[in-house]
Write an enzyme that holds these catalytic residues in place. Structure first.
Site, PDB file in Angstrom:
ATOM      1  N   GLY A  19     -24.708  22.188  17.007  1.00  0.00           N
ATOM      2  CA  GLY A  19     -24.693  22.874  15.740  1.00  0.00           C
ATOM      3  C   GLY A  19     -24.587  22.077  14.477  1.00  0.00           C
ATOM      4  N   GLU A  60     -23.367  19.147  22.069  1.00  0.00           N
ATOM      5  CA  GLU A  60     -24.717  19.530  22.471  1.00  0.00           C
ATOM      6  C   GLU A  60     -25.655  19.639  21.275  1.00  0.00           C
ATOM      7  OE1 GLU A  60     -23.690  22.365  26.253  1.00  0.00           O
ATOM      8  OE2 GLU A  60     -23.545  23.242  24.260  1.00  0.00           O
ATOM      9  N   PRO A  61     -25.962  18.530  20.623  1.00  0.00           N
ATOM     10  CA  PRO A  61     -26.894  18.615  19.501  1.00  0.00           C
ATOM     11  C   PRO A  61     -28.305  18.961  19.971  1.00  0.00           C
ATOM     12  CG  PRO A  61     -26.472  16.318  20.055  1.00  0.00           C
ATOM     13  CD  PRO A  61     -25.534  17.146  20.898  1.00  0.00           C
ATOM     14  N   ARG A 120     -30.995  20.706  17.323  1.00  0.00           N
ATOM     15  CA  ARG A 120     -31.672  20.564  16.032  1.00  0.00           C
ATOM     16  C   ARG A 120     -31.516  19.168  15.424  1.00  0.00           C
ATOM     17  NH1 ARG A 120     -31.888  25.079  12.765  1.00  0.00           N
ATOM     18  NH2 ARG A 120     -30.548  26.049  14.314  1.00  0.00           N
ATOM     19  N   ARG A 157     -39.563  30.876  12.395  1.00  0.00           N
ATOM     20  CA  ARG A 157     -38.182  30.857  11.902  1.00  0.00           C
ATOM     21  C   ARG A 157     -37.978  31.580  10.573  1.00  0.00           C
ATOM     22  NH1 ARG A 157     -35.552  26.640  10.933  1.00  0.00           N
ATOM     23  NH2 ARG A 157     -33.554  27.482  11.601  1.00  0.00           N
ATOM     24  N   TYR A 189     -35.250  34.399  10.656  1.00  0.00           N
ATOM     25  CA  TYR A 189     -33.986  34.148   9.955  1.00  0.00           C
ATOM     26  C   TYR A 189     -34.143  33.850   8.465  1.00  0.00           C
ATOM     27  CZ  TYR A 189     -33.193  31.872  14.649  1.00  0.00           C
ATOM     28  OH  TYR A 189     -33.133  31.513  15.970  1.00  0.00           O
ATOM     29  N   CYS A 202     -51.861  39.283  12.186  1.00  0.00           N
ATOM     30  CA  CYS A 202     -51.916  40.634  11.630  1.00  0.00           C
ATOM     31  C   CYS A 202     -50.515  41.188  11.479  1.00  0.00           C
ATOM     32  CB  CYS A 202     -52.742  41.529  12.542  1.00  0.00           C
ATOM     33  SG  CYS A 202     -54.472  41.285  12.296  1.00  0.00           S
ATOM     34  N   GLU A 203     -49.735  40.573  10.612  1.00  0.00           N
ATOM     35  CA  GLU A 203     -48.358  40.978  10.333  1.00  0.00           C
ATOM     36  C   GLU A 203     -48.067  40.560   8.903  1.00  0.00           C
ATOM     37  OE1 GLU A 203     -45.906  42.316  12.293  1.00  0.00           O
ATOM     38  OE2 GLU A 203     -47.191  42.348  14.075  1.00  0.00           O
ATOM     39  N   TYR A 226     -37.016  24.079  17.242  1.00  0.00           N
ATOM     40  CA  TYR A 226     -37.242  25.536  17.269  1.00  0.00           C
ATOM     41  C   TYR A 226     -38.574  25.949  16.643  1.00  0.00           C
ATOM     42  CZ  TYR A 226     -32.305  25.195  18.381  1.00  0.00           C
ATOM     43  OH  TYR A 226     -31.116  24.843  18.959  1.00  0.00           O
TER      44      TYR A 226
END
Ligand code: PLP
Length: 431
Positions: free
Chosen positions: A248, A290-291, A293, A330, A334, A361-362, A390
């Site tokens: 994190g 636990e990196p 990113r 992403r 988010y 198409c969004e 990600y």
């Protein structure tokens, strides 16, 4: 520039690790994921060295491979001597296919099926990170059937809110992950684990969230976990030797994000952990982090070709690119921040405010809103920076759009780590 592997060359083009991104876009086509292999290795090195130096010989980082997962990535992590997290049998298969040493793999996830458990024990996984009681029973039964004693960590929720975004906050008591300390359920689960002969309870795990910019939330989590280690020691005489604090640490996506000095944060955290352990009169366990990113994000960028710049008079402007939410979901998920620029003329005056839209198409297929660019023209190469985490791992085939290739650059050379999906690939499983 945002990170030190980015620059502008004599041709006036954006470079990654000294390589001309416009040339790479021409060579491989767009959309294109680029990754700077040396940067990945440097990021690993920072964690490995700092954790060993400040937290003791057995303390080490484990790569959270959901951030970026393909065979070459596992091979790089293995070459760095690091362990890896996996959260699904597909990730496990990929790591195994890359020759990753299975004893260094940690199997996560809040719902491992019986088949997943069987598969992981068959390939000799190092650790299960057990989420709940039913899973503990299933792992124990499977280990007994195979005549092995399976090492496990228990995933616990320390009840911490690191004040990051809700969807990436995972350590609160009501999280879907893990077992809560506060409610007494964690202690019950430990007692149960200690009564089983197919599992070895070696440690505890917690993961409080992502994009955390200093070590204070980790210190708070560590304090709760270490107190619980003391509680278990008092209740059962069992000493926990591994404390995994999860992932994190944050990454700089835009200029206004802070620069995170991982080494000094790890040093600060290590000091706090030592202090808490001596207050509690316990031996300091080996610390794992636990990196995900922060190992891969700043190694990456995505290149696109601009199709049009459309201004809706009196409202707003869109720049359309040949990729979108299928290669970077992403912002849609988010509202994540990203930095974008024109790779073929990054130094031109950025006086055009645009929303970068993908080709799906969004209406929600957006990479970023209201970014300042030089007025884009059809054929310009648009770079979105810091996409190493990600992006590829969350890519989809929505609208039957093939996933872009992943090209690694290293020491002035480029090579394909994941080839571009073909239209035949898209139909491969269609009957
Ligand atoms: C997602 C996750 C990580 C990695 O988080 P980053 O923000 O990418 O460092 C680590 N551990 C667990 C359990 C996770 O779910």
């Amino acid at each position: 520039m945002l990170h030190k592997n980015l620059s502008i060359n004599e041709a006036g083009h954006l470079t990654l690790a000294g390589m001309d991104t416009v040339e790479l876009a021409k060579k491989y086509g767009t959309p294109l994921y680029l990754m700077d292999e040396n940067r990945i290795r440097e990021n690993c090195r920072i964690y490995i060295d700092a954790m060993r130096k400040y937290m003791g010989e057995g303390s080490r980082p484990i790569f959270a491979s959901k951030a970026c997962c393909f065979k070459r990535m596992y091979a790089i992590i293995a070459e760095m001597g690091m362990g890896t997290d996996i959260v699904s049998p597909g990730e496990l298969y990929t790591a195994n296919a890359a020759g990753f040493p299975m004893e260094k793999a940690f199997f996560h996830g809040n719902n491992k099926t019986d088949a997943d458990i069987e598969y992981a024990i068959n390939v000799g996984i190092g650790y299960f990170i057990v989420d709940n009681r039913e899973e503990l029973e299933a792992v124990n039964a499977c280990a007994l059937r195979h005549g092995v004693r399976q090492k496990i960590l228990l995933r616990l929720t320390p009840g911490i809110d690191p004040h990051t975004q809700k969807k990436i906050s995972t350590g609160k008591v009501d999280s879907k992950f893990g077992t809560a300390i506060e409610t007494g359920q964690a202690l019950e689960l430990c007692k149960y684990a200690l009564s089983l002969s197919g599992v070895d309870l070696e440690g505890f795990h917690c993961h409080i969230g992502s994009q955390i910019f200093d070590y204070y939330p980790f210190r708070d989590a560590a304090e709760i976990m270490l107190r619980f280690i003391r509680t278990l020691l008092d209740a059962c005489g069992h000493e926990i030797r591994i404390l995994n604090l999860g992932g994190g640490f944050g990454v700089r996506y835009v200029e206004r994000d802070p620069v995170v000095d991982y080494e000094s944060n790890i040093r600060g955290l290590a000091g706090e952990i030592q202090r808490i352990c001596s207050e509690l009169s316990i031996q300091q366990p080996d610390i794992l982090m636990e990196p995900g990113r922060s190992i891969v994000a700043d190694s990456g960028m995505t290149l696109y070709t601009v199709g049009s710049a459309k201004t809706i008079t009196g409202y707003k402007s869109y720049v359309s690119i040949d990729g979108g939410m299928t290669d970077n979901i992403r912002y849609a998920l988010y509202e994540s921040d990203y930095t974008a620029l024109l790779a073929n003329r990054p130094a031109d005056t950025a006086d055009f405010c645009a929303t970068i839209a993908g080709r799906c198409c969004e209406s929600g297929d957006i990479i970023q809103e209201d970014v300042m660019l030089p007025r884009p023209m059809r054929g310009d190469t648009l770079a979105v920076l810091v996409t190493g985490a990600y992006n590829y791992s969350m890519a989809s085939n929505y609208n039957r759009i093939p996933r872009p290739p992943v090209v690694m650059v290293r020491d002035g050379k480029d090579y394909i780590a994941v080839r571009k999906e073909s239209y035949e690939d898209l139909c491969r499983n269609d009957m």
